[in-house]
Scaffold this motif. Structure first.
Motif, PDB file in Angstrom:
ATOM      1  N   THR A 103       0.828  -1.208   0.000  1.00 45.96           N
ATOM      2  CA  THR A 103       0.000   0.000   0.000  1.00 45.96           C
ATOM      3  C   THR A 103       0.864   1.260   0.000  1.00 45.96           C
ATOM      4  OG1 THR A 103      -0.287  -0.149   2.417  1.00 45.96           O
ATOM      5  CG2 THR A 103      -2.010  -1.103   1.038  1.00 45.96           C
ATOM      6  N   VAL A 116      -3.079  -4.567  -6.252  1.00 45.75           N
ATOM      7  CA  VAL A 116      -2.552  -4.823  -4.911  1.00 45.75           C
ATOM      8  C   VAL A 116      -3.362  -5.925  -4.242  1.00 45.75           C
ATOM      9  CG1 VAL A 116      -2.283  -3.850  -2.588  1.00 45.75           C
ATOM     10  CG2 VAL A 116      -1.659  -2.482  -4.583  1.00 45.75           C
ATOM     11  N   VAL A 214      -7.780  -3.558  -5.738  1.00 43.76           N
ATOM     12  CA  VAL A 214      -7.201  -3.932  -4.446  1.00 43.76           C
ATOM     13  C   VAL A 214      -8.029  -5.071  -3.857  1.00 43.76           C
ATOM     14  CG1 VAL A 214      -6.701  -3.199  -2.084  1.00 43.76           C
ATOM     15  CG2 VAL A 214      -6.304  -1.620  -3.996  1.00 43.76           C
ATOM     16  N   THR A 216      -8.144  -7.530  -0.387  1.00 43.82           N
ATOM     17  CA  THR A 216      -7.635  -7.896   0.936  1.00 43.82           C
ATOM     18  C   THR A 216      -8.111  -9.305   1.242  1.00 43.82           C
ATOM     19  OG1 THR A 216      -9.505  -7.125   2.281  1.00 43.82           O
ATOM     20  CG2 THR A 216      -7.876  -5.473   1.616  1.00 43.82           C
ATOM     21  N   GLY A 240     -12.135  -2.050  -4.816  1.00 41.79           N
ATOM     22  CA  GLY A 240     -11.590  -2.919  -3.779  1.00 41.79           C
ATOM     23  C   GLY A 240     -12.604  -3.944  -3.317  1.00 41.79           C
TER      24      GLY A 240
END
Length: 271
Positions: A103, A116, A214, A216, A240
């Protein structure tokens, strides 16, 4: 077969930085967690290298990379390596500390980043406040301050099961792998030495400017505040999403490598 011959040295402005470079195709950079080295990705590298170029650096002060002798930022080290190799933009995949590096880099050097993935991390502004993690951090400081490496390693591997399980609930081979890598990295340092790392700050307000996908990915057995922070990261960037994997903690890629690899490959194929 990946071996020591695939590890190369980048002559940075402050010593040699080691990195593994294997495979071919679109670039994926694997960023390891704190105190270990690129081998934390041993279960991911072959699966990814079958279809992608994989670069896995040893972060400064870790593994085979030089210690810092002057101020530095993680993101700048990574950017210098990618520019040296004339490589990128890259998909950055980071575990724990490596997730923060990912990040940091997309915020500071966006032209080098294509997407990412963070695991066990949010941004550098996130700080744990739960009692379990604070106790671990206090034990880190106590054992390192006393030069008690074995005691520090005992504390370090307590993160493997996390706050809700015991060591008996997890494959003991994971702790052994981490312990060996951590011993190598921590032995490069001395108690009380200067920390030259300059941290990237004000990450939360800048997240809406991240214009790449992105993802996670976190184990459900992480402390709830980390899961909340990861969801905040995924929610705040324009593109994201947050995903969780049941019954695993901080080292998701080691505990459930097949599951992690499939999640990662699906994300890469969709780019």
């Amino acid at each position: 077969m990946i071996g020591a011959s695939d590890v190369r040295l980048f002559p940075s402005s402050d010593g040699d930085l080691a990195y593994l470079d294997t495979g071919s195709g679109d670039l994926v950079v694997l960023l390891h967690s704190g105190y270990v080295d690129h081998r934390v990705w041993d279960d991911q590298i072959p699966a990814l290298a079958a279809g992608y170029r994989v670069i896995a650096p040893d972060v400064r002060g870790h593994g085979s990379s030089a210690n810092a002798t002057r101020p530095f930022r993680w993101a700048d080290d990574l950017a210098a390596l990618l520019r040296h190799l004339d490589a990128g933009p890259a998909v950055l995949v980071g575990l724990s500390m490596g997730g923060v590096i990912a990040t940091d880099t997309v915020l500071e050097h966006p032209e080098l980043v294509r997407a990412v993935v963070t695991c066990g991390a949010a941004t550098g502004d996130f700080q744990y406040t739960d009692d379990w993690t604070r106790q671990i951090q206090a034990e880190y400081a106590r054992t390192l301050g006393a030069g008690d490496i074995e005691g520090w390693l005992d504390v370090f591997v307590r993160v493997v099961p996390g706050p809700y399980r015991s060591a008996d609930d997890v494959d003991p081979g994971i702790a052994r792998r981490l312990r060996e890598m951590a011993f190598n990295s921590i032995s490069k340092h001395t108690p009380g030495e200067k920390d030259w790392l300059v941290r990237v700050s004000d990450s939360w307000p800048r997240l809406p400017k991240i214009d790449v996908p992105v993802l996670t990915v976190n184990g459900t057995l992480e402390p709830p505040e980390l899961l909340d922070a990861a969801e905040r990261l995924a929610r705040t960037v324009p593109d994201g999403r947050a995903q969780t994997v049941e019954d695993t903690a901080h080292y998701l890629n080691l505990e459930k490598p097949e599951v992690f690899n499939e999640i990662l490959l699906q994300f890469l194929r969709a780019l």
